[in-house]
Design an enzyme around this catalytic site. Structure first.
Site, short mmCIF file in Angstrom:
data_model
loop_
_atom_site.label_atom_id
_atom_site.label_comp_id
_atom_site.label_asym_id
_atom_site.label_seq_id
_atom_site.Cartn_x
_atom_site.Cartn_y
_atom_site.Cartn_z
N GLN A 211 0.84 -1.20 0.00
CA GLN A 211 0.00 0.00 0.00
C GLN A 211 0.88 1.26 0.00
O GLN A 211 1.87 1.33 0.72
CB GLN A 211 -0.92 -0.01 1.22
CG GLN A 211 -2.08 0.96 1.13
CD GLN A 211 -3.16 0.63 2.16
OE1 GLN A 211 -3.17 -0.44 2.74
NE2 GLN A 211 -4.08 1.55 2.38
N SER B 42 4.31 -5.61 3.38
CA SER B 42 2.97 -5.56 3.98
C SER B 42 1.95 -6.27 3.08
O SER B 42 1.98 -7.49 2.95
CB SER B 42 2.58 -4.11 4.25
OG SER B 42 1.41 -4.05 5.05
N LEU B 43 1.09 -5.53 2.40
CA LEU B 43 0.12 -6.16 1.50
C LEU B 43 0.80 -7.04 0.46
O LEU B 43 0.30 -8.12 0.11
CB LEU B 43 -0.70 -5.09 0.81
CG LEU B 43 -1.57 -5.61 -0.34
CD1 LEU B 43 -2.78 -6.33 0.20
CD2 LEU B 43 -1.96 -4.50 -1.27
N ARG C 144 -8.94 -8.46 5.02
CA ARG C 144 -7.92 -7.66 5.71
C ARG C 144 -8.20 -6.18 5.54
O ARG C 144 -8.17 -5.40 6.50
CB ARG C 144 -6.55 -8.02 5.16
CG ARG C 144 -5.35 -7.31 5.80
CD ARG C 144 -4.08 -7.80 5.11
NE ARG C 144 -2.86 -7.35 5.73
CZ ARG C 144 -2.14 -6.30 5.35
NH1 ARG C 144 -2.58 -5.54 4.33
NH2 ARG C 144 -1.02 -5.98 5.95
N HIS D 27 0.10 -1.90 12.00
CA HIS D 27 1.40 -2.50 12.34
C HIS D 27 1.90 -2.02 13.70
O HIS D 27 3.10 -1.79 13.88
CB HIS D 27 2.43 -2.23 11.24
CG HIS D 27 2.09 -2.88 9.93
ND1 HIS D 27 2.05 -4.24 9.77
CD2 HIS D 27 1.77 -2.35 8.73
CE1 HIS D 27 1.72 -4.53 8.52
NE2 HIS D 27 1.52 -3.41 7.86
N GLN E 253 0.89 -10.29 11.38
CA GLN E 253 1.46 -9.25 10.54
C GLN E 253 0.74 -7.92 10.70
O GLN E 253 1.35 -6.85 10.63
CB GLN E 253 1.45 -9.69 9.07
CG GLN E 253 2.21 -8.77 8.14
CD GLN E 253 1.52 -8.58 6.80
OE1 GLN E 253 0.31 -8.36 6.75
NE2 GLN E 253 2.28 -8.68 5.73
#
Length: 798
Positions: free
Chosen positions: A13, A96-97, A121, A200, A248
């Site tokens: 992202q 991340s993504l 998510r 996060h 995560q």
């Protein structure tokens, strides 16, 4: 590991932009279509036009990036499937993504499954508010952490270790704003990010629990190549994939140490898919950081027991690797949304049983249908009640005149809102195909979009015409099927016919008659006769007496074969009917792989059913052994069977006697006098002559005089018509319920109703006048989900 290894990287992202994927969408129509079906909106429109300004919103950004990343990968490696990474790639990683794309490319899950995970998510993350994130640029992460501690910002966490001098922090908005001012006062560049929460970081740990519950329904395939996890900066443990994905969300993205670990493993080539954001970070890391040689970066385990328990696989495995949407989307995987009181066992929800594609296709909350029952037993009241509750059900048009069908249809359409579902039965008419065609004319004229097709042995011109008249091109030039057919089948050859495109000869015939357009004829090769097949096991009414556990598995395999052979753009869904009268039976259907269930017998003993009160009172007393097979009146001569109630009635025995006599004698006159007297005095309570007179009057009233002429010329056919009168009479008196000739009631029903009666015995639903079709549907599905939950708990030893 070789001294010159390679890693493929996927961005996350922040790399999105309006117009992304413009050159990719035309290249991958299948993936684009699958994605839009799963998401419920046009992904191409979102990425290219973003008309509503949604692309920057987390719940839209994440699915969009996942799909665009995947298309970039497939274009780069056109001969690769997920799980078949190019031989020269030794690792995969994503920021991340992007980690989801890496796992997809490593074969852990299919494209569609990954999109569902990302969709969930994004939805969870977008629902959290009150926090924020900021990027701190120009100082190291150690300096950032020291400054936060020094100035009392103890509630702010480091969320992303992106590069040696690029760190993202996360926390509550007011404290984060104060920290930004503090950094600015020290001439440290700190930029607030356009996000809705402190991702996060510890502030979104509640999301871990929710996402872990969702992940708990899936099992994951072995990694075909190591994938580096953001949360650990080490390769995924194949036994802890779900746990790692859950953690995560609230764990820092250890990108710097991930790259350092790869450097320590001999990676010299870093290939980023579709962007250059990560490449710049990698260049910075390589220029100033040293390799890591597998030194752990945590002093304590990252996996806590609560999360591990949450993500244990549920009843079903994840979707097959890189299945087409037709395979992956229909998998009947229950959604696990919570745990029991001890937090140990997953809870399966009724609304997630069956196929998500099927539910979305018809706009339903539950993968549950109420089937049609002959002569309006599945009444307008029943269809209206179910439609208002959000359930799809079918009016029992079989055996009714077009005028009566139309009157009920008009009432149903008048009482239901436009978005409330309903359907109509279309019964094959082998003797009078023109009557079948007349019903189709009515449905086309009245805009009926959902039809339950029953008793079809082959694809008739009327049925094909109905199907083709619903074809059109959608906004994205895709073929849309507005006329849905739920095809009830009990034989493999009939199932195959419904899952095949309309027969070319029939299409050509319709085209020559001007009953379909050339465009519809051309489109006919691209769709099956039905996208929705209902396998009918032993049931009330017409039945082949099949066993569900025997019938469904091979037909599911046939479904997969047909889908693959024809390459249909839209998946075929397959459900189960017959014998579903208890939660255990419904649960078994879903475990066998059914995308939906259809009930019948249990609905005729309800307030809304078009059966008489007297008939319902008798039905509520039957048990599982109180049914019998009898000849079907509408297919008497060929010996087709229906299943009927036998408790307290003589109809089954008498109907079978008539069939025996028909097979033994050539005419009414051949029947011995004593037997004839028994039939006229006990069975019919009328003479053969009186019955034939009534039959002649009926045929002439409906302009079927040729039947009279045929019977006068063929004595055996005349006998069949006289005997058929008895079947019509027995049905009529059961529906009228006057009671004076109760022993002759013909009531179609199956043992499922006996099972249902036993299940509700001693409850408020024991009496039929307390039974409502929609309440039964919800109760049955909820109890099926509970049964699956308890069964899973026993299996897992909870």
């Amino acid at each position: 590991m070789t001294s010159a290894a390679k890693v493929i990287l996927f961005p996350g992202q922040g790399s999105q932009f309006k117009g992304m994927g413009r050159e990719l969408f035309p290249l991958f129509p299948s993936q684009v279509r699958q994605a839009s079906e799963i998401l419920g909106y046009s992904l191409e429109e979102l990425c290219l036009a973003d008309p509503n300004g949604c692309l920057s919103q987390t719940q839209y950004t994440q699915p969009a990036l996942y799909v665009v990343n995947a298309m970039h990968y497939l274009r780069k490696y056109p001969h690769s499937r997920a799980g078949e990474v190019p031989a020269h790639a030794d690792f995969l990683a994503g920021h991340s993504l992007g980690e989801y794309n890496a796992l997809w490319a490593a074969g852990v899950f299919s494209f569609e499954t990954g999109l569902r995970l990302v969709k969930k998510r994004g939805e969870l993350m977008s629902a959290v508010h009150g926090g924020g994130m900021a990027a701190v640029i120009g100082v190291s992460a150690l300096e950032v952490q020291a400054l936060l501690e020094r100035y009392g910002f103890g509630e702010i966490d480091v969320a992303n270790f992106n590069a040696p001098k690029q760190t993202v922090i996360a926390g509550e908005k007011l404290q984060l704003a104060a920290a930004v001012e503090c950094f600015a006062a020290m001439n440290i560049r700190c930029v607030m990010l356009n996000v809705s929460a402190a991702f996060h970081s510890r502030h979104v740990r509640p999301l871990q629990t929710d996402f872990a519950a969702f992940l708990g329904q899936f099992s994951f395939a072995p990694l075909s190549v190591p994938v580096i996890a953001n949360a650990t900066a080490r390769p995924y443990d194949g036994e802890r994939i779900a746990e790692t994905l859950a953690m995560q969300i609230a764990s820092p993205v250890h990108w710097v140490d991930s790259i350092r670990y790869l450097m320590g493993r001999g990676v010299t080539e870093f290939e980023e898919i579709g962007a250059s954001v990560l490449s710049k970070m990698v260049a910075d890391i390589k220029a100033s950081e040293t390799p890591l040689f597998d030194k752990p970066i945590f002093d304590k385990p990252i996996f806590d027991k609560h999360i591990v328990d949450k993500v244990r696989p549920a009843v079903h495995a994840a979707s097959p690797l890189i299945g087409e949407s037709a395979e992956d989307a229909r998998a009947p995987v229950p959604d696990v949304i919570g745990s029991d009181a001890n937090g140990a066992a997953p809870r399966i929800e009724a609304t997630s049983l069956g196929s998500e594609v099927f539910r979305r296709r018809f706009g339903l909350k539950y993968a549950y249908l109420a089937g049609a029952m002959y002569r309006g037993v599945a009444s307008a009241d029943l269809v209206i009640r179910m439609g208002r509750a959000g359930f799809l059900s079918f009016f029992g048009a079989g055996g009714l005149s077009p005028a009566k069908i139309e009157a009920n249809l008009v009432r149903i359409q008048g009482e239901l809102a436009q978005d409330q579902p309903y359907g109509m039965n279309l019964l094959a008419n082998h003797d009078y195909p023109e009557l079948e065609a007349a019903v189709v004319d009515l449905y086309l004229r009245q805009g009926v979009r959902n039809v339950e097709a029953a008793a079809f042995m082959q694809m008739t011109p009327a049925l094909v015409r109905y199907r083709l008249h619903g074809l059109r091109l959608g906004e994205r030039n895709e073929l849309v099927c507005d006329h849905r057919i739920i095809a009830k089948v009990s034989r493999p050859e009939v199932a195959r016919a419904f899952m095949s495109p309309p027969p070319a000869a029939v299409v050509r015939q319709l085209l020559e008659r001007g009953q379909v357009t050339p465009q519809q004829a051309e489109w006919s090769t691209r769709v099956p006769m039905s996208h929705d097949i209902c396998v009918e096991a032993d049931s009330g009414g017409h039945t082949d007496g099949g066993i569900a556990a025997v019938m469904l598995p091979p037909l599911l395999r046939m479904r997969d074969e047909m889908q693959s052979t024809h390459g249909y753009a839209e998946p075929i869904c397959m459900g189960l009917a017959g014998g579903i009268g208890s939660p255990e039976a419904a649960a078994a259907a879903f475990l066998l792989g059914a995308d939906f269930v259809m009930t019948g017998s249990i609905n005729q003993c309800t307030v809304e059913a078009g059966m008489s009160a007297d008939g319902k009172s008798m039905l509520q007393e039957i048990d599982i052994q109180d049914t019998e097979y009898a000849p079907a009146g509408d297919m008497f001569e060929i010996g087709a069977q229906v299943q009927v109630m036998k408790k307290s009635v003589f109809f089954p025995a008498r109907a079978n006697k008539l069939l025996s006599l028909y097979r033994h004698y050539e005419s009414l006159d051949d029947i011995p006098l004593r037997t004839r007297q028994q039939l006229e005095g006990t069975f019919f309570k009328k003479t053969f002559t009186e019955i034939w007179s009534e039959t002649v009057d009926y045929f002439r009233s409906v302009k079927l005089d040729h039947e009279v002429a045929k019977a006068e010329a063929n004595a055996k056919h005349k006998m069949a018509l006289v005997f058929r009168w008895y079947f019509a009479y027995c049905t009529r008196i059961a529906m009228e319920g006057k009671g004076e000739d109760r022993v002759n009631y013909q009531i179609h029903t199956g043992p499922a109703l006996g099972s249902f009666n036993q299940w509700v015995k001693g409850t408020e639903l024991e009496s039929w006048d307390k039974r409502h079709v929609d309440h039964i549907a919800v109760k049955l599905m909820d109890a099926a989900a509970k049964h699956l939950t308890q069964s899973y708990a026993r299996f897992m030893g909870h």
